[in-house]
Scaffold this active site. Structure first.
Site, PDB file in Angstrom:
ATOM      1  N   ARG A 108       0.959  -1.210   0.042  1.00 37.82           N
ATOM      2  CA  ARG A 108       0.226   0.004  -0.023  1.00 37.82           C
ATOM      3  C   ARG A 108       1.050   1.207  -0.031  1.00 37.82           C
ATOM      4  O   ARG A 108       1.637   1.464   0.872  1.00 37.82           O
ATOM      5  CB  ARG A 108      -1.072  -0.123   1.260  1.00 37.82           C
ATOM      6  CG  ARG A 108      -1.657   1.246   1.325  1.00 37.82           C
ATOM      7  CD  ARG A 108      -2.848   1.260   2.546  1.00 37.82           C
ATOM      8  NE  ARG A 108      -3.752   0.282   1.962  1.00 37.82           N
ATOM      9  CZ  ARG A 108      -5.093   0.327   2.540  1.00 37.82           C
ATOM     10  NH1 ARG A 108      -5.552   1.228   3.446  1.00 37.82           N
ATOM     11  NH2 ARG A 108      -6.008  -0.122   2.080  1.00 37.82           N
ATOM     12  N   HIS A 135      -7.436   1.024  -6.246  1.00 41.72           N
ATOM     13  CA  HIS A 135      -7.583   0.134  -5.049  1.00 41.72           C
ATOM     14  C   HIS A 135      -8.253  -1.343  -5.427  1.00 41.72           C
ATOM     15  O   HIS A 135      -9.386  -1.393  -5.517  1.00 41.72           O
ATOM     16  CB  HIS A 135      -8.514   0.641  -3.925  1.00 41.72           C
ATOM     17  CG  HIS A 135      -8.599   0.196  -2.565  1.00 41.72           C
ATOM     18  ND1 HIS A 135      -7.687  -1.008  -2.463  1.00 41.72           N
ATOM     19  CD2 HIS A 135      -9.030   0.498  -1.648  1.00 41.72           C
ATOM     20  CE1 HIS A 135      -7.750  -1.390  -1.162  1.00 41.72           C
ATOM     21  NE2 HIS A 135      -8.806  -0.431  -0.528  1.00 41.72           N
ATOM     22  N   GLN A 138     -10.216  -3.906  -3.476  1.00 41.71           N
ATOM     23  CA  GLN A 138     -11.469  -3.580  -3.248  1.00 41.71           C
ATOM     24  C   GLN A 138     -12.304  -3.616  -3.975  1.00 41.71           C
ATOM     25  O   GLN A 138     -13.728  -4.149  -3.585  1.00 41.71           O
ATOM     26  CB  GLN A 138     -11.215  -2.097  -2.484  1.00 41.71           C
ATOM     27  CG  GLN A 138     -12.804  -1.215  -2.027  1.00 41.71           C
ATOM     28  CD  GLN A 138     -12.851  -1.753  -0.578  1.00 41.71           C
ATOM     29  OE1 GLN A 138     -12.266  -1.730   0.169  1.00 41.71           O
ATOM     30  NE2 GLN A 138     -14.124  -2.302  -0.422  1.00 41.71           N
ATOM     31  N   ASP A 227     -17.486   7.194  -0.582  1.00 38.46           N
ATOM     32  CA  ASP A 227     -16.043   7.047  -0.162  1.00 38.46           C
ATOM     33  C   ASP A 227     -15.718   8.300   0.638  1.00 38.46           C
ATOM     34  O   ASP A 227     -16.509   9.532   0.309  1.00 38.46           O
ATOM     35  CB  ASP A 227     -15.043   6.719  -1.057  1.00 38.46           C
ATOM     36  CG  ASP A 227     -13.632   6.174  -0.489  1.00 38.46           C
ATOM     37  OD1 ASP A 227     -13.556   6.251   0.738  1.00 38.46           O
ATOM     38  OD2 ASP A 227     -12.741   6.140  -1.305  1.00 38.46           O
TER      39      ASP A 227
HETATM   40  N1   CP Z   1     -11.280  -0.212   2.645  1.00 40.55           N
HETATM   41  C1   CP Z   1      -9.873  -0.509   3.050  1.00 40.55           C
HETATM   42  O1   CP Z   1      -9.021  -0.812   2.408  1.00 40.55           O
HETATM   43  O2   CP Z   1      -9.698  -0.164   4.515  1.00 40.55           O
HETATM   44  P1   CP Z   1      -8.255  -0.085   5.118  1.00 40.55           P
HETATM   45  O3   CP Z   1      -8.051   1.371   4.779  1.00 40.55           O
HETATM   46  O4   CP Z   1      -8.804  -0.152   6.692  1.00 40.55           O
HETATM   47  O5   CP Z   1      -7.347  -1.286   4.840  1.00 40.55           O
HETATM   48  N1  NVA Z   2      -9.935   6.624  -1.135  1.00 43.42           N
HETATM   49  C1  NVA Z   2      -9.664   6.142   0.226  1.00 43.42           C
HETATM   50  C2  NVA Z   2      -9.850   4.709   0.272  1.00 43.42           C
HETATM   51  C3  NVA Z   2      -9.307   4.065   1.817  1.00 43.42           C
HETATM   52  C4  NVA Z   2      -9.569   2.734   1.665  1.00 43.42           C
HETATM   53  C5  NVA Z   2      -8.216   6.703   0.425  1.00 43.42           C
HETATM   54  O1  NVA Z   2      -7.489   6.769  -0.393  1.00 43.42           O
HETATM   55  O2  NVA Z   2      -7.886   6.982   1.375  1.00 43.42           O
END
Ligand code: CP
Ligand code: NVA
Length: 309
Positions: A108, A135, A138, A227
């Site tokens: 990540r 992502h 997800q 989101d």
């Molecule tokens: N939705 C998601 O990726 O959650 P986290 O940021 O908690 O991993």
């Molecule tokens: N769009 C959000 C998703 C978190 C899981 C971010 O990047 O923070």
């Protein structure tokens, strides 16, 4: 060996194979407890190395369980404890070590470039668990959840996104092209997808519509996604950005514009973009959505290891 970095780069056939495998595996686990291993332990002896340069709760836990349930194990590295983060070791050498000790690497990160560089130097699969541009785990998992609840292929459903043009939306756009579903986006004009994404949509059959009015975007929706307006490490004037999104909050009134049996999804964590009453309503499937991450990521891992049945 295959990487899982962007949905754009994976064929519709392989994405569908992952979903079919996830469904089979989820069904077969009905009587098993959390840490019991799937029959055949397909990833026995395999180590998934995870690294989070940004916060995470769900992804961390779901990958932990995913590899465990396949018979393997995981180790989470703290970027601040690595030489790499201090500029004292190159990605190339770090990747060599990761490939020597581990069997897959999940990252990540704040940099899509970094993912590309890791891909270049790793001799093990790399999985993108959130980057500025996507992502993918997800969204693939969310498609699984939608089809599980609606009992229909996603190509027969109207999907709506109301919110920021961010990584999760970009994966949803890529998915709408791969799985051929109708996608309405509702966002403020100055927060619409960037030109590159808009031209990607145009060049790929264009089933995506962008509205600057949330009501128009919600009309006839089977699924409404939202989101956080402020994403992780989003370096913006938060107050100003939030003020643009006031009209784009998911309220009961907005949900009523969608189909009667529409569901609400949110990858979490949440901010103020959804009313509590909607979030806690029967239409909200966010907990089922979160749990399904485990099932789909197991099949993503198997895809990466070339072990998809
Ligand atoms: N939705 C998601 O990726 O959650 P986290 O940021 O908690 O991993
Ligand atoms: N769009 C959000 C998703 C978190 C899981 C971010 O990047 O923070």
């Amino acid at each position: 060996m295959k990487h899982f970095i962007n949905l754009k780069d994976i064929s519709p056939k392989n994405l569908r194979k992952i979903l079919i495998d996830a469904k089979k595996r989820k069904n077969l686990r009905k009587k098993l407890s959390t840490l019991e291993v799937d029959k055949g332990a397909p990833l026995k002896g395999k180590l998934l190395i995870q690294m989070f340069e940004k916060s995470s709760l769900r992804t961390r836990l779901s990958f932990y369980l995913a590899i465990k349930q396949l018979g393997g194990s995981t180790l989470t590295l703290r970027p601040d404890e690595l030489h790499l983060s201090k500029g004292d070791e190159s990605i190339k050498d770090t990747a060599k070590i990761l490939s020597t000790f581990g069997n897959a690497f999940m990252l990540r990160t704040d940099s899509d470039e970094k993912l590309k560089e890791f891909k270049r130097y790793l001799s093990i699969p790399v999985i993108n668990s959130l980057s500025p541009l996507e992502h993918p785990c997800q969204i693939l998992s969310d498609i699984f959840t939608i089809e599980e609840i609606k009992k229909k292929p996603i190509s027969k459903l109207n999907i709506t996104w109301i919110g920021d043009s961010n990584n999760v939306l970009y994966s949803l756009i890529a998915a709408s092209i791969k799985f051929s579903f109708k996608l309405n986006i509702g966002c403020p004009k100055n927060y619409q997808p960037n030109k590159k994404i808009l031209s990607y949509i145009k060049n790929n059959k264009n089933k995506v519509s962008v509205y600057y009015d949330p009501k128009k975007a919600a009309m006839g929706a089977d699924v409404i996604f939202s989101d956080k307006v402020i994403s992780l490490n989003d370096k913006v004037n938060k107050k100003k950005k939030l003020s643009y999104f006031k009209r784009f909050k998911i309220t009961q009134k907005l949900m009523k514009i969608a189909k009667r049996d529409a569901i609400f999804l949110h990858c979490l964590p949440r901010g103020t973009e959804v009313d509590d009453i909607v979030f806690k309503s029967k239409q909200s499937k966010v907990w089922q959505q979160a749990l399904n991450r485990v099932h789909v990521q197991k099949s993503i891992l198997l895809y990466c290891f070339g072990k998809l049945r």
